[in-house]
Enzyme design. Structure first.
Site, PDB file in Angstrom:
ATOM      1  NE  ARG A  44       0.161 -11.561  -0.683  1.00 28.17           N
ATOM      2  CZ  ARG A  44       0.677 -11.488  -1.969  1.00 28.17           C
ATOM      3  NH1 ARG A  44       1.232 -10.012  -2.161  1.00 28.17           N
ATOM      4  NH2 ARG A  44       0.184 -11.256  -3.113  1.00 28.17           N
TER       5      ARG A  44
ATOM      6  NE  ARG B 275       9.843  -2.380  -6.307  1.00 30.78           N
ATOM      7  CZ  ARG B 275      10.067  -1.480  -5.499  1.00 30.78           C
ATOM      8  NH1 ARG B 275       9.080  -0.492  -4.963  1.00 30.78           N
ATOM      9  NH2 ARG B 275      11.483  -0.731  -4.568  1.00 30.78           N
TER      10      ARG B 275
ATOM     11  CG  HIS C 214      -5.011 -15.267   6.584  1.00 25.36           C
ATOM     12  ND1 HIS C 214      -3.879 -16.240   6.408  1.00 25.36           N
ATOM     13  CD2 HIS C 214      -5.425 -15.570   5.480  1.00 25.36           C
ATOM     14  CE1 HIS C 214      -4.062 -17.264   5.493  1.00 25.36           C
ATOM     15  NE2 HIS C 214      -5.443 -16.455   4.682  1.00 25.36           N
TER      16      HIS C 214
ATOM     17  CE  LYS D   8       5.831   3.676   0.480  1.00 23.43           C
ATOM     18  NZ  LYS D   8       6.378   2.929  -0.150  1.00 23.43           N
TER      19      LYS D   8
ATOM     20  N   PRO E 189       0.481  -0.887  -0.205  1.00 17.98           N
ATOM     21  CG  PRO E 189       0.352  -1.326   2.262  1.00 17.98           C
ATOM     22  CD  PRO E 189       0.598  -1.485   1.323  1.00 17.98           C
ATOM     23  CD  GLU E 190       2.664   2.976  -4.417  1.00 19.13           C
ATOM     24  OE1 GLU E 190       2.376   3.912  -4.786  1.00 19.13           O
ATOM     25  OE2 GLU E 190       2.610   1.917  -5.421  1.00 19.13           O
TER      26      GLU E 190
END
Length: 290
Positions: free
Chosen positions: A121, A273, A101, A61, A2-3
């Protein structure tokens, strides 16, 4: 990951739903969620019980919750929330079934809704940090972002101009300007018609300023649409996804025609990336061509 827009969406939700509420209990599942808190999960649970959340804050962030002073008169502290790649802060009813999760549950003294941290994750988590001048010590080195009232655009332009790195690497350097990640770097570079491998030092100061302005502009537009959500990740505290992915012009658009000139968008490897750009609008510098 996330940015700035996605983190700001979460921050706004937390400010609305948990600011001013007193933590009754924090329950953590497993050790990974508190691995950045060196004393461990039980210490974190004990130290947050009875503390009142006084606000939700962000730098770039990075997200944290400010806490009222503890009875033991410890230094000012904040609870840093690392969202990682898939972390979600969800405000739910206490009786709602636990999502898979779910790694943390915050129950409040007012017995209303509770706050849950869900992380598929498991790269995210919580940590307490001392706060000085309103910022946790562990993120004090992070630069201001373009939305900060104290952001100095001209100083950032001068800093970028001095760097002999590719301009996309500089945009992603959170000690230069914070909040910009892979998505919004690609979008800003496309809007500015600049290839990410161009050396920052080769750009004129006006061009650097325009690029930074494009980054701010695209992030503001994304924020207005709830951010960019993929695979049901990067959601707000109610679990709703943002929809800026429908407005992306560069990121994830490989193989599609450039919306400006019609040339097929190209994807290239970049720092483990990828970068997506238009071969015609964003000419790759000769030295970077294979």
């Amino acid at each position: 990951m996330p940015e700035l827009p996605e983190v700001e969406v979460v921050r706004l939700g937390l400010a609305d739903h948990v600011s001013g509420r007193t933590i009754q209990t924090l329950t953590l599942s497993g050790h990974r969620v508190a691995r950045r808190h060196e004393p461990g999960p039980r210490d974190l649970e004990d130290r947050l019980a009875g503390r009142t959340i006084t606000g939700a804050h962000r730098r770039g962030k990075y997200l944290w919750l400010s806490l009222a002073e503890a009875p033991e008169a410890v230094p000012d502290e904040g609870l840093i929330v690392h969202l990682g790649m898939s972390g979600q802060m969800l405000v739910t009813d206490r009786d709602d079934p636990l999502a898979k999760h779910t790694h943390a549950r915050v129950r409040f003294a007012d017995e209303g809704s509770e706050l849950r941290f869900v992380d598929q994750r498991t790269f995210g988590g919580f940590a307490l940090a001392d706060v000085s001048d309103g910022v946790p010590s562990s993120i004090a080195h992070i630069a201001l972002d373009p939305f900060d009232p104290d952001y100095d655009r001209e100083a950032v332009v001068r800093d970028v101009k001095r760097r002999r790195s590719g301009i996309k690497r500089v945009l992603l350097n959170q000690t230069v300007v914070s909040g910009i990640g892979n998505i919004y770097a690609d979008e800003a570079l496309w809007r500015a018609s600049v290839h990410g491998e161009r050396l920052a030092s080769d750009l004129t100061k006006p061009a650097i300023g325009r690029l930074l302005d494009h980054a701010r502009e695209v992030m503001a537009q994304a924020l207005a649409q709830g951010g960019t959500s993929f695979d049901a990740l990067y959601v707000n505290v109610n679990g709703a996804s943002g929809y800026f992915d429908r407005s992306l012009s560069a990121y994830g658009q490989e193989g599609r025609p450039c919306s400006r000139c019609g040339t097929t968008m190209r994807r290239e490897q970049f720092m483990n990336r990828s970068s997506t750009s238009c071969p015609r609008c964003q000419v790759r510098p000769r030295a970077a061509r294979s």
